[in-house]
Design a protein around this motif. Structure first.
Motif, PDB file in Angstrom:
ATOM      1  N   HIS A   1      37.941  -3.252 -23.941  1.00 42.16           N
ATOM      2  CA  HIS A   1      36.747  -2.973 -24.723  1.00 42.16           C
ATOM      3  C   HIS A   1      35.536  -3.468 -23.959  1.00 42.16           C
ATOM      4  O   HIS A   1      35.501  -4.600 -23.470  1.00 42.16           O
ATOM      5  CB  HIS A   1      36.802  -3.658 -26.100  1.00 42.16           C
ATOM      6  N   PHE A   2      34.543  -2.610 -23.868  1.00 45.15           N
ATOM      7  CA  PHE A   2      33.271  -2.942 -23.230  1.00 45.15           C
ATOM      8  C   PHE A   2      32.181  -2.784 -24.279  1.00 45.15           C
ATOM      9  O   PHE A   2      31.991  -1.694 -24.828  1.00 45.15           O
ATOM     10  CB  PHE A   2      33.028  -2.016 -22.041  1.00 45.15           C
ATOM     11  N   ALA A   3      31.482  -3.879 -24.579  1.00 41.92           N
ATOM     12  CA  ALA A   3      30.435  -3.861 -25.603  1.00 41.92           C
ATOM     13  C   ALA A   3      29.086  -4.175 -24.972  1.00 41.92           C
ATOM     14  O   ALA A   3      28.967  -5.099 -24.163  1.00 41.92           O
ATOM     15  CB  ALA A   3      30.739  -4.872 -26.704  1.00 41.92           C
ATOM     16  N   ILE A   4      28.088  -3.408 -25.342  1.00 41.51           N
ATOM     17  CA  ILE A   4      26.701  -3.650 -24.931  1.00 41.51           C
ATOM     18  C   ILE A   4      25.911  -3.945 -26.194  1.00 41.51           C
ATOM     19  O   ILE A   4      25.953  -3.159 -27.154  1.00 41.51           O
ATOM     20  CB  ILE A   4      26.121  -2.431 -24.195  1.00 41.51           C
ATOM     21  N   VAL A   5      25.216  -5.071 -26.218  1.00 44.42           N
ATOM     22  CA  VAL A   5      24.489  -5.507 -27.406  1.00 44.42           C
ATOM     23  C   VAL A   5      23.081  -5.902 -26.988  1.00 44.42           C
ATOM     24  O   VAL A   5      22.873  -6.419 -25.881  1.00 44.42           O
ATOM     25  CB  VAL A   5      25.185  -6.715 -28.076  1.00 44.42           C
ATOM     26  N   GLY A   6      22.113  -5.680 -27.854  1.00 45.91           N
ATOM     27  CA  GLY A   6      20.763  -6.176 -27.617  1.00 45.91           C
ATOM     28  C   GLY A   6      20.070  -6.409 -28.934  1.00 45.91           C
ATOM     29  O   GLY A   6      20.305  -5.686 -29.906  1.00 45.91           O
ATOM     30  N   TYR A   7      19.250  -7.455 -28.990  1.00 48.00           N
ATOM     31  CA  TYR A   7      18.508  -7.717 -30.221  1.00 48.00           C
ATOM     32  C   TYR A   7      17.023  -7.816 -29.933  1.00 48.00           C
ATOM     33  O   TYR A   7      16.605  -8.236 -28.858  1.00 48.00           O
ATOM     34  CB  TYR A   7      19.018  -8.988 -30.914  1.00 48.00           C
ATOM     35  N   SER A   8      16.221  -7.392 -30.920  1.00 50.65           N
ATOM     36  CA  SER A   8      14.769  -7.371 -30.810  1.00 50.65           C
ATOM     37  C   SER A   8      14.389  -6.597 -29.550  1.00 50.65           C
ATOM     38  O   SER A   8      14.860  -5.478 -29.349  1.00 50.65           O
ATOM     39  CB  SER A   8      14.211  -8.796 -30.828  1.00 50.65           C
ATOM     40  N   ALA A   9      13.536  -7.154 -28.674  1.00 50.99           N
ATOM     41  CA  ALA A   9      13.187  -6.438 -27.451  1.00 50.99           C
ATOM     42  C   ALA A   9      14.418  -6.135 -26.620  1.00 50.99           C
ATOM     43  O   ALA A   9      14.458  -5.147 -25.870  1.00 50.99           O
ATOM     44  CB  ALA A   9      12.180  -7.249 -26.637  1.00 50.99           C
ATOM     45  N   GLY A  10      15.458  -6.968 -26.759  1.00 48.60           N
ATOM     46  CA  GLY A  10      16.707  -6.702 -26.054  1.00 48.60           C
ATOM     47  C   GLY A  10      17.408  -5.450 -26.535  1.00 48.60           C
ATOM     48  O   GLY A  10      18.203  -4.854 -25.795  1.00 48.60           O
ATOM     49  N   ALA A  11      17.144  -5.034 -27.779  1.00 45.05           N
ATOM     50  CA  ALA A  11      17.694  -3.760 -28.252  1.00 45.05           C
ATOM     51  C   ALA A  11      17.086  -2.603 -27.470  1.00 45.05           C
ATOM     52  O   ALA A  11      17.779  -1.628 -27.149  1.00 45.05           O
ATOM     53  CB  ALA A  11      17.427  -3.588 -29.748  1.00 45.05           C
ATOM     54  N   LEU A  12      15.798  -2.711 -27.148  1.00 51.41           N
ATOM     55  CA  LEU A  12      15.163  -1.680 -26.326  1.00 51.41           C
ATOM     56  C   LEU A  12      15.759  -1.683 -24.921  1.00 51.41           C
ATOM     57  O   LEU A  12      15.978  -0.628 -24.325  1.00 51.41           O
ATOM     58  CB  LEU A  12      13.652  -1.914 -26.267  1.00 51.41           C
ATOM     59  N   ALA A  13      16.034  -2.892 -24.399  1.00 48.34           N
ATOM     60  CA  ALA A  13      16.682  -2.976 -23.088  1.00 48.34           C
ATOM     61  C   ALA A  13      18.070  -2.350 -23.127  1.00 48.34           C
ATOM     62  O   ALA A  13      18.474  -1.646 -22.195  1.00 48.34           O
ATOM     63  CB  ALA A  13      16.761  -4.436 -22.648  1.00 48.34           C
ATOM     64  N   ALA A  14      18.824  -2.613 -24.193  1.00 46.48           N
ATOM     65  CA  ALA A  14      20.159  -2.025 -24.318  1.00 46.48           C
ATOM     66  C   ALA A  14      20.078  -0.502 -24.397  1.00 46.48           C
ATOM     67  O   ALA A  14      20.932   0.200 -23.847  1.00 46.48           O
ATOM     68  CB  ALA A  14      20.875  -2.594 -25.538  1.00 46.48           C
ATOM     69  N   MET A  15      19.065   0.018 -25.098  1.00 50.86           N
ATOM     70  CA  MET A  15      18.865   1.467 -25.112  1.00 50.86           C
ATOM     71  C   MET A  15      18.644   1.987 -23.695  1.00 50.86           C
ATOM     72  O   MET A  15      19.201   3.014 -23.295  1.00 50.86           O
ATOM     73  CB  MET A  15      17.644   1.832 -25.961  1.00 50.86           C
ATOM     74  N   ALA A  16      17.811   1.292 -22.934  1.00 52.68           N
ATOM     75  CA  ALA A  16      17.462   1.755 -21.591  1.00 52.68           C
ATOM     76  C   ALA A  16      18.633   1.653 -20.628  1.00 52.68           C
ATOM     77  O   ALA A  16      18.847   2.538 -19.790  1.00 52.68           O
ATOM     78  CB  ALA A  16      16.275   0.947 -21.066  1.00 52.68           C
ATOM     79  N   TRP A  17      19.427   0.584 -20.725  1.00 46.07           N
ATOM     80  CA  TRP A  17      20.462   0.294 -19.738  1.00 46.07           C
ATOM     81  C   TRP A  17      21.853   0.792 -20.120  1.00 46.07           C
ATOM     82  O   TRP A  17      22.750   0.835 -19.257  1.00 46.07           O
ATOM     83  CB  TRP A  17      20.544  -1.219 -19.511  1.00 46.07           C
ATOM     84  N   SER A  18      22.076   1.162 -21.372  1.00 48.85           N
ATOM     85  CA  SER A  18      23.445   1.455 -21.808  1.00 48.85           C
ATOM     86  C   SER A  18      24.069   2.602 -21.024  1.00 48.85           C
ATOM     87  O   SER A  18      25.244   2.535 -20.631  1.00 48.85           O
ATOM     88  CB  SER A  18      23.500   1.728 -23.308  1.00 48.85           C
ATOM     89  N   GLY A  19      23.328   3.668 -20.774  1.00 51.68           N
ATOM     90  CA  GLY A  19      23.898   4.805 -20.053  1.00 51.68           C
ATOM     91  C   GLY A  19      24.343   4.432 -18.659  1.00 51.68           C
ATOM     92  O   GLY A  19      25.419   4.843 -18.204  1.00 51.68           O
TER      93      GLY A  19
ATOM     94  N   ASP B   1      18.011  -4.493 -46.557  1.00 50.48           N
ATOM     95  CA  ASP B   1      16.805  -4.440 -47.383  1.00 50.48           C
ATOM     96  C   ASP B   1      15.911  -5.638 -47.066  1.00 50.48           C
ATOM     97  O   ASP B   1      16.397  -6.753 -46.854  1.00 50.48           O
ATOM     98  CB  ASP B   1      17.187  -4.463 -48.865  1.00 50.48           C
ATOM     99  N   GLY B   2      14.595  -5.409 -47.029  1.00 48.16           N
ATOM    100  CA  GLY B   2      13.660  -6.510 -46.862  1.00 48.16           C
ATOM    101  C   GLY B   2      13.098  -6.616 -45.457  1.00 48.16           C
ATOM    102  O   GLY B   2      13.266  -5.730 -44.620  1.00 48.16           O
ATOM    103  N   PRO B   3      12.426  -7.758 -45.149  1.00 54.95           N
ATOM    104  CA  PRO B   3      11.684  -7.919 -43.899  1.00 54.95           C
ATOM    105  C   PRO B   3      12.460  -8.575 -42.773  1.00 54.95           C
ATOM    106  O   PRO B   3      11.881  -8.932 -41.752  1.00 54.95           O
ATOM    107  CB  PRO B   3      10.530  -8.830 -44.328  1.00 54.95           C
ATOM    108  N   GLY B   4      13.766  -8.767 -42.906  1.00 57.51           N
ATOM    109  CA  GLY B   4      14.550  -9.513 -41.926  1.00 57.51           C
ATOM    110  C   GLY B   4      14.493  -8.908 -40.533  1.00 57.51           C
ATOM    111  O   GLY B   4      14.442  -7.695 -40.358  1.00 57.51           O
ATOM    112  N   HIS B   5      14.535  -9.807 -39.535  1.00 55.89           N
ATOM    113  CA  HIS B   5      14.492  -9.391 -38.129  1.00 55.89           C
ATOM    114  C   HIS B   5      15.532 -10.183 -37.356  1.00 55.89           C
ATOM    115  O   HIS B   5      15.563 -11.405 -37.422  1.00 55.89           O
ATOM    116  CB  HIS B   5      13.104  -9.653 -37.538  1.00 55.89           C
ATOM    117  N   VAL B   6      16.361  -9.531 -36.629  1.00 54.10           N
ATOM    118  CA  VAL B   6      17.457  -9.987 -35.772  1.00 54.10           C
ATOM    119  C   VAL B   6      18.573 -10.666 -36.557  1.00 54.10           C
ATOM    120  O   VAL B   6      18.345 -11.526 -37.386  1.00 54.10           O
ATOM    121  CB  VAL B   6      17.007 -10.874 -34.583  1.00 54.10           C
ATOM    122  N   PHE B   7      19.793 -10.238 -36.255  1.00 55.74           N
ATOM    123  CA  PHE B   7      20.983 -10.701 -36.979  1.00 55.74           C
ATOM    124  C   PHE B   7      22.104 -11.145 -36.040  1.00 55.74           C
ATOM    125  O   PHE B   7      22.817 -12.093 -36.352  1.00 55.74           O
ATOM    126  CB  PHE B   7      21.492  -9.595 -37.916  1.00 55.74           C
TER     127      PHE B   7
END
Length: 389
Positions: free
Chosen positions: A184-202, A334-340
């Motif tokens: 299993h190969f997992a790529i994860v990113g949170y907050s600005a790191g989610a944008l990095a994961a979008m950019a680098w995942s491919g 639901d609500g204003p939560g950021h990063v989990f």
């Protein structure tokens, strides 16, 4: 141009600024790469700070380093840390560098991404037993920067935005140490790191070998004011990144590209890979960043984005994406939560809120992420009439 509030700055950074040398907690090792030390995986027996040296740098010019949590040699998770962004905008008052919205030294990024709140809830939960590599973000460029940025405070301070070089060094180390066919190969990113994961995942999905792969994006939906992503990527020096072919480089150099386009390209290219996203409906940090970016670019009509407007905008974009790509799933909180995934909220959140009980017949966020990591089929989760309101 009015300055951002101190409260907004603190929230965007995610933690108070930390100065000084990086002090590791008890039980950690440090490994410095060099001509006589490649920091091989078989040398790493405990959580370790690996410093690749070479051209890698944090924004203020200090050493870059990434974290390795050793585990199974055929289960690998690569985790892109968050921590804001620094950029140059060209608004009503001309070019201005926004340089107080990102970590600039390794210590702040490290405590935010690794050993403070960090990724320990993910490492000890859904990714338990995996070898996990964490990339702290101390350059503010979603790991695509290859340039410098001069501050606008009159000091002449030059910041190094070398996130692309940092990520390349981590990727090279990971490929050297994990050439085998992964379970299993997992790529994860949170907050600005989610944008990095979008950019680098491919790129990562195309180069690693694996039986099964997943991409999990936490708390950034790539919802920005119009016509600013392309110029920002270009100013970061990202257009030359190898993740783009010539056609995409041309689009980037013309300011006509955004991270969501890269994600959609890769969703199409890897239809058998499960992509998932976690999104707070009225994520307070995404709202403040949206407003601040709009302000820096002089887009006055976009400086008052509300929670319901963020939800409507992200919901429309995600629904449109899912209509074409069935391998993309979402868990709305639901609500204003950021990063989990870097936070104890991973253990408490449900679709009804950060600490609310789970609605009937809906999994908690932890159960959903655990199933997602385990390769089970997960469905969209959202609290409210008709699923999305």
């Amino acid at each position: 141009m009015p300055a951002w509030s101190k409260a907004a700055i603190a929230l965007l950074a995610g933690a108070p600024a930390i100065q000084g040398q990086l002090t590791l907690p008890a039980g950690w090792d440090t490994c410095d790469m060099g001509p006589n030390n490649e920091c091989k995986m078989n040398q790493i027996t405990k959580p370790t700070l690996v410093k690749p040296h070479g051209a890698t740098k944090c924004a203020e010019g200090g050493d870059y380093g990434f974290a390795v949590f050793p585990g199974h040699n055929k289960k690998l998770a690569i985790h892109f840390g968050g921590g804001g962004a620094c950029w140059e905008a060209n608004g009503a008052l001309g070019p201005v560098a926004v340089t107080d919205q990102c970590w600039k030294i390794l210590e702040g990024a490290w405590q935010f991404s690794v050993t403070g709140v960090g990724v320990l809830d993910l490492v000890n939960g859904p990714a338990k037993g995996y070898t996990t590599i964490v990339l702290p973000d101390c350059t503010g460029d979603i790991f695509l920067g290859d340039t410098t940025l001069t501050t606008s405070d009159g000091s002449g301070t030059v910041l190094q935005q070398r996130g692309y070089t940092n990520a390349l060094a981590v990727k090279a180390w990971a490929m050297e140490n994990f050439p085998q066919n992964l379970f299993h190969f997992a790529i994860v990113g949170y907050s600005a790191g989610a944008l990095a994961a979008m950019a680098w995942s491919g790129d990562l999905l195309g180069d690693f070998k694996y039986r099964r792969a997943t991409v999990l994006l936490d708390s950034y939906a790539s919802h920005f004011p119009p016509d600013i992503e392309g110029p920002t990527l270009k100013r970061w020096g990202g257009c030359g990144a190898h993740i783009f072919d010539q056609e995409w480089r041309d689009l980037c150099n013309n300011g006509k590209i955004n991270v969501a386009m890269v994600l959609e390209r890769d969703l199409k290219k890897f239809p058998d890979v499960a992509f998932g996203t976690i999104q707070g409906k009225e994520d307070e940090t995404q709202i403040k960043f949206y407003r601040g970016i709009a302000q820096s670019w002089g887009l006055a009509t976009h400086t008052t984005l509300t929670g319901p407007e963020l939800y409507a905008g992200t919901n429309e974009e995600i629904a449109s994406r899912q209509s074409v790509h069935p391998n993309f799933k979402i868990y709305y909180v639901d609500g204003p939560g950021h990063v989990f995934t870097n936070n104890p909220r991973l253990n408490t959140a449900t679709s009804a809120g950060v600490t609310a009980p789970a609605p009937a017949c809906q999994p908690t966020l932890l159960a959903w992420v655990t199933a997602f990591f385990a390769g089970e089929v997960v469905e969209d989760v959202c609290y409210g009439p008709a699923g999305r309101t």
